[in-house]
Design a protein around this motif. Structure first.
Motif, PDB file in Angstrom:
ATOM      1  N   ASN A  52       0.800  -1.223   0.000  1.00  0.00           N
ATOM      2  CA  ASN A  52       0.000   0.000   0.000  1.00  0.00           C
ATOM      3  C   ASN A  52       0.834   1.275   0.000  1.00  0.00           C
ATOM      4  OD1 ASN A  52      -2.592  -1.263  -0.087  1.00  0.00           O
ATOM      5  ND2 ASN A  52      -2.299  -1.797   2.061  1.00  0.00           N
ATOM      6  N   GLU A  53       2.077   1.168  -0.434  1.00  0.00           N
ATOM      7  CA  GLU A  53       2.929   2.342  -0.613  1.00  0.00           C
ATOM      8  C   GLU A  53       3.374   2.397  -2.067  1.00  0.00           C
ATOM      9  OE1 GLU A  53       5.031   2.810   3.754  1.00  0.00           O
ATOM     10  OE2 GLU A  53       6.130   1.707   2.209  1.00  0.00           O
ATOM     11  N   PHE A  54       3.745   3.594  -2.516  1.00  0.00           N
ATOM     12  CA  PHE A  54       4.287   3.699  -3.861  1.00  0.00           C
ATOM     13  C   PHE A  54       5.497   4.602  -3.867  1.00  0.00           C
ATOM     14  CE2 PHE A  54       1.085   7.148  -4.034  1.00  0.00           C
ATOM     15  CZ  PHE A  54       1.802   8.184  -4.622  1.00  0.00           C
ATOM     16  N   LEU A  55       6.271   4.453  -4.936  1.00  0.00           N
ATOM     17  CA  LEU A  55       7.473   5.242  -5.148  1.00  0.00           C
ATOM     18  C   LEU A  55       7.505   5.673  -6.601  1.00  0.00           C
ATOM     19  CD1 LEU A  55      10.366   6.147  -4.111  1.00  0.00           C
ATOM     20  CD2 LEU A  55      11.170   4.014  -5.129  1.00  0.00           C
ATOM     21  N   ILE A  56       7.813   6.944  -6.831  1.00  0.00           N
ATOM     22  CA  ILE A  56       7.995   7.435  -8.186  1.00  0.00           C
ATOM     23  C   ILE A  56       9.487   7.588  -8.429  1.00  0.00           C
ATOM     24  CG2 ILE A  56       7.594   9.335  -9.787  1.00  0.00           C
ATOM     25  CD1 ILE A  56       4.970   9.867  -8.187  1.00  0.00           C
ATOM     26  N   VAL A  57       9.970   6.920  -9.479  1.00  0.00           N
ATOM     27  CA  VAL A  57      11.368   7.045  -9.883  1.00  0.00           C
ATOM     28  C   VAL A  57      11.401   8.025 -11.056  1.00  0.00           C
ATOM     29  CG1 VAL A  57      13.399   5.855 -10.770  1.00  0.00           C
ATOM     30  CG2 VAL A  57      11.906   4.693  -9.127  1.00  0.00           C
ATOM     31  N   PRO A  58      12.032   9.181 -10.853  1.00  0.00           N
ATOM     32  CA  PRO A  58      12.085  10.176 -11.931  1.00  0.00           C
ATOM     33  C   PRO A  58      12.928   9.699 -13.113  1.00  0.00           C
ATOM     34  CG  PRO A  58      12.641  11.169  -9.812  1.00  0.00           C
ATOM     35  CD  PRO A  58      12.647   9.677  -9.631  1.00  0.00           C
ATOM     36  N   LYS A  59      12.594  10.184 -14.290  1.00  0.00           N
ATOM     37  CA  LYS A  59      13.376   9.854 -15.482  1.00  0.00           C
ATOM     38  C   LYS A  59      14.848  10.196 -15.252  1.00  0.00           C
ATOM     39  CE  LYS A  59      12.089  14.162 -17.733  1.00  0.00           C
ATOM     40  NZ  LYS A  59      11.284  14.728 -18.785  1.00  0.00           N
ATOM     41  N   GLY A  60      15.714   9.370 -15.823  1.00  0.00           N
ATOM     42  CA  GLY A  60      17.149   9.598 -15.741  1.00  0.00           C
ATOM     43  C   GLY A  60      17.824   9.091 -14.481  1.00  0.00           C
ATOM     44  N   VAL A  61      17.054   8.562 -13.522  1.00  0.00           N
ATOM     45  CA  VAL A  61      17.631   8.077 -12.264  1.00  0.00           C
ATOM     46  C   VAL A  61      17.863   6.569 -12.358  1.00  0.00           C
ATOM     47  CG1 VAL A  61      17.275   7.787  -9.781  1.00  0.00           C
ATOM     48  CG2 VAL A  61      16.547   9.903 -10.909  1.00  0.00           C
ATOM     49  N   GLU A  62      19.116   6.155 -12.186  1.00  0.00           N
ATOM     50  CA  GLU A  62      19.462   4.739 -12.248  1.00  0.00           C
ATOM     51  C   GLU A  62      18.901   4.033 -11.006  1.00  0.00           C
ATOM     52  OE1 GLU A  62      23.261   2.143 -13.722  1.00  0.00           O
ATOM     53  OE2 GLU A  62      23.659   3.903 -12.484  1.00  0.00           O
ATOM     54  N   HIS A  63      18.299   2.864 -11.232  1.00  0.00           N
ATOM     55  CA  HIS A  63      17.666   2.131 -10.135  1.00  0.00           C
ATOM     56  C   HIS A  63      17.645   0.637 -10.424  1.00  0.00           C
ATOM     57  CE1 HIS A  63      14.518   3.038 -13.068  1.00  0.00           C
ATOM     58  NE2 HIS A  63      13.831   1.997 -12.598  1.00  0.00           N
ATOM     59  N   ARG A  64      17.367  -0.140  -9.344  1.00  0.00           N
ATOM     60  CA  ARG A  64      17.265  -1.589  -9.478  1.00  0.00           C
ATOM     61  C   ARG A  64      16.319  -2.113  -8.401  1.00  0.00           C
ATOM     62  NH1 ARG A  64      21.886  -6.140  -8.337  1.00  0.00           N
ATOM     63  NH2 ARG A  64      21.852  -5.118  -6.310  1.00  0.00           N
ATOM     64  N   PRO A  65      15.187  -2.712  -8.804  1.00  0.00           N
ATOM     65  CA  PRO A  65      14.303  -3.346  -7.833  1.00  0.00           C
ATOM     66  C   PRO A  65      14.899  -4.680  -7.361  1.00  0.00           C
ATOM     67  CG  PRO A  65      13.128  -2.835  -9.879  1.00  0.00           C
ATOM     68  CD  PRO A  65      14.585  -2.660 -10.137  1.00  0.00           C
ATOM     69  N   VAL A  66      14.774  -4.929  -6.055  1.00  0.00           N
ATOM     70  CA  VAL A  66      15.240  -6.179  -5.458  1.00  0.00           C
ATOM     71  C   VAL A  66      14.178  -6.649  -4.465  1.00  0.00           C
ATOM     72  CG1 VAL A  66      17.019  -7.280  -4.056  1.00  0.00           C
ATOM     73  CG2 VAL A  66      17.667  -5.495  -5.691  1.00  0.00           C
ATOM     74  N   ALA A  67      13.747  -7.906  -4.613  1.00  0.00           N
ATOM     75  CA  ALA A  67      12.726  -8.458  -3.720  1.00  0.00           C
ATOM     76  C   ALA A  67      13.185  -9.803  -3.170  1.00  0.00           C
ATOM     77  CB  ALA A  67      11.404  -8.626  -4.467  1.00  0.00           C
ATOM     78  N   ALA A  68      13.318  -9.893  -1.854  1.00  0.00           N
ATOM     79  CA  ALA A  68      13.723 -11.148  -1.213  1.00  0.00           C
ATOM     80  C   ALA A  68      12.631 -12.206  -1.382  1.00  0.00           C
ATOM     81  CB  ALA A  68      14.027 -10.920   0.260  1.00  0.00           C
ATOM     82  N   GLU A  69      11.381 -11.786  -1.270  1.00  0.00           N
ATOM     83  CA  GLU A  69      10.216 -12.649  -1.463  1.00  0.00           C
ATOM     84  C   GLU A  69       9.369 -12.059  -2.585  1.00  0.00           C
ATOM     85  OE1 GLU A  69       9.833 -15.492   0.197  1.00  0.00           O
ATOM     86  OE2 GLU A  69      11.650 -15.081   1.367  1.00  0.00           O
ATOM     87  N   GLU A  70       8.472 -12.863  -3.130  1.00  0.00           N
ATOM     88  CA  GLU A  70       7.633 -12.379  -4.220  1.00  0.00           C
ATOM     89  C   GLU A  70       6.811 -11.171  -3.781  1.00  0.00           C
ATOM     90  OE1 GLU A  70       5.523 -14.862  -7.409  1.00  0.00           O
ATOM     91  OE2 GLU A  70       3.932 -14.379  -5.952  1.00  0.00           O
ATOM     92  N   VAL A  71       6.765 -10.195  -4.652  1.00  0.00           N
ATOM     93  CA  VAL A  71       5.983  -8.987  -4.434  1.00  0.00           C
ATOM     94  C   VAL A  71       5.160  -8.711  -5.691  1.00  0.00           C
ATOM     95  CG1 VAL A  71       7.903  -7.513  -5.165  1.00  0.00           C
ATOM     96  CG2 VAL A  71       6.118  -6.536  -3.760  1.00  0.00           C
ATOM     97  N   SER A  72       3.938  -8.221  -5.484  1.00  0.00           N
ATOM     98  CA  SER A  72       3.060  -7.864  -6.602  1.00  0.00           C
ATOM     99  C   SER A  72       2.993  -6.353  -6.701  1.00  0.00           C
ATOM    100  CB  SER A  72       1.657  -8.427  -6.386  1.00  0.00           C
ATOM    101  OG  SER A  72       1.694  -9.836  -6.356  1.00  0.00           O
ATOM    102  N   ILE A  73       3.226  -5.850  -7.914  1.00  0.00           N
ATOM    103  CA  ILE A  73       3.367  -4.417  -8.162  1.00  0.00           C
ATOM    104  C   ILE A  73       2.403  -3.964  -9.256  1.00  0.00           C
ATOM    105  CG2 ILE A  73       4.980  -2.622  -8.958  1.00  0.00           C
ATOM    106  CD1 ILE A  73       6.008  -3.907  -6.446  1.00  0.00           C
TER     107      ILE A  73
END
Length: 119
Positions: A72-93
């Motif tokens: 129930n939280e969200f994050l906005i990643v602005p254009k041009g920002v390097e990122h990498r999602p990592v999930a220890a357990e399955e997550v639905s997005i």
């Protein structure tokens, strides 16, 4: 106009890092995806991305910090920002992003999806 049951749509797939389109509005796609494990480092030069956690939690890694996004939280990643999602357990997005957004941005590889399934 038809309503979308998110739980029903999520039940249609079990693979990870393979987004599906469940809606479109104003040049944006609404996508569902499941994460587990580490994605690739990448950025999107022209698109912002919104990651909304439906179930579970994951870490969004940036080069200078890590942000944990819980259910129930969200994050906005602005254009041009390097990122990498990592999930220890399955997550639905749920993702909101321009229709032009390539899932791996500027990093082509085995997880790149040029054509997304509509469900």
């Amino acid at each position: 106009m038809e309503k979308v049951n998110v739980a029903d749509k999520l039940s249609l797939f079990s693979d990870h890092f393979n987004p599906r389109i469940v809606g479109e509005l104003n040049g944006q796609h609404v996508k569902l995806v499941k994460f587990k494990g580490e994605f690739v480092w990448h950025k999107h030069d022209n698109e912002d991305e919104l990651f909304y956690v439906l179930k579970g939690s994951f870490n969004m890694e940036f080069r200078d910090k890590t942000v944990t996004i819980d259910e129930n939280e969200f994050l906005i990643v602005p254009k041009g920002v390097e990122h990498r999602p990592v999930a220890a357990e399955e997550v639905s997005i749920m993702l909101f992003e321009p229709a032009t957004t390539l899932n791996t941005g500027d990093t082509e590889g085995e997880l790149t999806r040029h054509e997304l399934e509509k469900i």
